[in-house]
Design an enzyme around this catalytic site. Structure first.
Site, PDB file in Angstrom:
ATOM      1  N   ALA A  34      16.705  68.544  78.405  1.00  0.00           N
ATOM      2  CA  ALA A  34      17.002  69.624  79.346  1.00  0.00           C
ATOM      3  C   ALA A  34      16.920  70.945  78.592  1.00  0.00           C
ATOM      4  O   ALA A  34      17.658  71.169  77.630  1.00  0.00           O
ATOM      5  CB  ALA A  34      18.397  69.432  79.923  1.00  0.00           C
ATOM      6  N   TYR A 160      24.247  69.740  87.518  1.00  0.00           N
ATOM      7  CA  TYR A 160      23.790  71.050  87.053  1.00  0.00           C
ATOM      8  C   TYR A 160      23.339  71.890  88.251  1.00  0.00           C
ATOM      9  O   TYR A 160      23.404  71.447  89.391  1.00  0.00           O
ATOM     10  CB  TYR A 160      22.709  70.874  85.969  1.00  0.00           C
ATOM     11  CG  TYR A 160      23.268  70.122  84.770  1.00  0.00           C
ATOM     12  CD1 TYR A 160      24.342  70.631  84.054  1.00  0.00           C
ATOM     13  CD2 TYR A 160      22.768  68.879  84.407  1.00  0.00           C
ATOM     14  CE1 TYR A 160      24.900  69.934  82.991  1.00  0.00           C
ATOM     15  CE2 TYR A 160      23.314  68.173  83.331  1.00  0.00           C
ATOM     16  CZ  TYR A 160      24.381  68.708  82.632  1.00  0.00           C
ATOM     17  OH  TYR A 160      24.938  68.018  81.587  1.00  0.00           O
TER      18      TYR A 160
HETATM   19  C1  LIG Z   1      22.621  62.009  74.186  1.00  0.00           C
HETATM   20  C2  LIG Z   1      22.139  62.052  75.610  1.00  0.00           C
HETATM   21  C3  LIG Z   1      21.539  63.199  76.081  1.00  0.00           C
HETATM   22  C4  LIG Z   1      21.073  63.251  77.394  1.00  0.00           C
HETATM   23  N1  LIG Z   1      20.412  64.370  77.830  1.00  0.00           N
HETATM   24  C5  LIG Z   1      19.866  64.390  79.052  1.00  0.00           C
HETATM   25  C6  LIG Z   1      19.050  65.468  79.459  1.00  0.00           C
HETATM   26  O1  LIG Z   1      18.769  66.391  78.692  1.00  0.00           O
HETATM   27  N2  LIG Z   1      18.563  65.446  80.724  1.00  0.00           N
HETATM   28  C7  LIG Z   1      18.814  64.415  81.584  1.00  0.00           C
HETATM   29  O2  LIG Z   1      18.343  64.447  82.717  1.00  0.00           O
HETATM   30  N3  LIG Z   1      19.557  63.371  81.203  1.00  0.00           N
HETATM   31  C8  LIG Z   1      20.063  63.326  79.960  1.00  0.00           C
HETATM   32  N4  LIG Z   1      20.774  62.230  79.561  1.00  0.00           N
HETATM   33  C9  LIG Z   1      20.862  61.065  80.467  1.00  0.00           C
HETATM   34  C10 LIG Z   1      19.691  60.124  80.173  1.00  0.00           C
HETATM   35  O3  LIG Z   1      18.461  60.779  80.431  1.00  0.00           O
HETATM   36  C11 LIG Z   1      19.738  58.854  81.018  1.00  0.00           C
HETATM   37  O4  LIG Z   1      19.599  59.201  82.368  1.00  0.00           O
HETATM   38  C12 LIG Z   1      21.016  58.051  80.822  1.00  0.00           C
HETATM   39  O5  LIG Z   1      21.378  58.007  79.450  1.00  0.00           O
HETATM   40  C13 LIG Z   1      20.854  56.625  81.339  1.00  0.00           C
HETATM   41  O6  LIG Z   1      19.707  56.021  80.756  1.00  0.00           O
HETATM   42  P1  LIG Z   1      19.803  55.020  79.500  1.00  0.00           P
HETATM   43  O7  LIG Z   1      20.692  53.876  79.925  1.00  0.00           O
HETATM   44  O8  LIG Z   1      18.372  54.605  79.241  1.00  0.00           O
HETATM   45  O9  LIG Z   1      20.390  55.765  78.340  1.00  0.00           O
HETATM   46  C14 LIG Z   1      21.257  62.144  78.254  1.00  0.00           C
HETATM   47  C15 LIG Z   1      21.885  61.008  77.771  1.00  0.00           C
HETATM   48  C16 LIG Z   1      22.312  60.938  76.463  1.00  0.00           C
HETATM   49  C17 LIG Z   1      22.951  59.665  75.970  1.00  0.00           C
END
Ligand SMILES: Cc1cc2nc3c(=O)[nH]c(=O)nc-3n(C[C@H](O)[C@H](O)[C@H](O)COP(=O)(O)O)c2cc1C
Length: 348
Positions: A34, A160
């Protein structure tokens, strides 16, 4: 994924290292965290930005250096404005609101409603504020293209700013931007149109949605399906189906692939291409989601931090191939000998 490692919005050596390792991952698309379209649209003072020439220069140089060391891979960037979640401490310092007397700023939002009851309210945006943010999204898209970004995703999820307009939980406006569904989607659609006009037609533009707020009276899956229809009609290339983030009262039933059903429903009902995300960790799970037609794309976050070679291991398990950097092309173990396809190495 937010790295909270920028200085004044500018990418740093951390990004060089982090992007560098993920650009070698073999993924079909690497998405940069983001990235804020205005300085006060950052979640934390350490968030990445793309709101001035210094940010653009740092992004361009850092990405160019990281890409020079990796096999070719498409790079997307998520454009974001934190809304009332702006002015927060980084997560490893607790993630709470930085108050003005601690050096924070007053976050902006559709309505002067605090995210959590104990917090001071954000400032409600007026017409000039809305136009400034809309134009900042468009200008950031132009900057992203100049920096070599191939695809953009607009962050309309996780509580957001743009999600705050969509959700009745955070949007209590009584003007043209609040009230009915059509009015709540009006500002996000204005932003989408401005970015679509500023971003080349040949380059994809997607949207991440929170497909439910997980609270009574919030944004729903039916709302998401209808909003997706409107976005597709305006040239949206994918809907990235996430959820939650707008209310601390949310109750999320976490489990493997718990958001896939949103991607499936939106794909079937609206005709949008969808991206499934959330607790998708195994190659079999990811493969089945695409093969069954639940989604066109699978996004993975934490699993890639845990194992930046996730794709190599998945390719080996599924009998597919990846392109490694040549320096690593002798690394495949015997039981994955074909994973680098026709890559040749020789020695004398
Ligand atoms: C450290 C971290 C940073 C994240 N930053 C963003 C982000 O910048 N934008 C966003 O849409 N989601 C962000 N997320 C959410 C992830 O994109 C994702 O939707 C969420 O972790 C679930 O997917 P996963 O189980 O593969 O981790 C972030 C998650 C983590 C753990």
């Amino acid at each position: 994924m937010c790295q909270y490692s920028a200085v004044d919005g500018c990418a740093t050596d951390w990004h060089l290292v982090h992007w560098g390792q993920l650009l070698m991952s073999g993924a079909g698309l690497f998405t940069i965290e983001a990235t804020a379209v205005t300085a006060d649209g950052r979640i934390t003072p350490a968030c990445l930005g793309i709101y001035d020439d210094a940010c653009e220069t740092a992004l361009t140089r850092t990405l160019e250096r990281a890409r020079r060391q990796s096999p070719p891979i498409a790079v997307a960037m998520q454009l974001a404005h934190a809304g009332r979640k702006g002015s927060s401490h980084v997560p490893w310092e607790g993630g709470q609101l930085i108050r003005i007397d601690e050096g924070g700023w007053t976050p902006v939002a559709p309505s002067a409603i605090a995210h959590a009851p104990h917090e001071p309210p954000p400032a409600a945006l007026d017409a000039l504020g809305l136009a400034t943010i809309r134009d900042a999204f468009a200008e950031s898209a132009r900057r992203a293209r100049r920096a070599g970004i191939d695809a953009l995703e607009l962050h309309m999820a996780h509580g957001y700013l743009l999600h705050e307009f969509l959700s009745p939980i955070s949007n209590c406006r009584t003007d043209a931007y609040g009230g009915s569904f059509d009015k709540r989607i009006a500002f996000p659609l204005e932003v989408f149109d401005a970015v679509r006009a500023a971003w080349p037609a040949a380059h994809p533009l997607g949207v991440r949605l929170s497909c439910t707020d997980w609270v009574d009276g919030g944004f729903t899956l039916d709302d998401s399906i209808e909003f997706a229809r409107r976005l597709v009609a305006r040239g949206c290339d994918w809907i990235d189906a996430s959820s939650g983030g707008v209310s601390p009262a949310q109750k999320i039933p976490l489990g493997p692939g718990y958001q896939v059903r949103f991607a499936r429903a939106i794909r079937r009902e609206s005709g949008a291409r969808t991206m499934a995300v959330g607790l998708i960790n195994t190659s079999e799970q990811a493969q089945a989601i695409v093969a069954s037609g639940d989604a066109d794309l699978v996004a993975m976050a934490r699993a890639f931090l845990w194992d930046p070679r996730w794709v190599w291991h998945a390719a080996a398990a599924l009998g597919a191939t990846v392109v490694p950097p040549p320096q690593y092309s002798r690394s495949a173990p015997r039981d994955a000998a074909g994973v680098f396809g026709a890559a040749q190495v020789g020695q004398r």
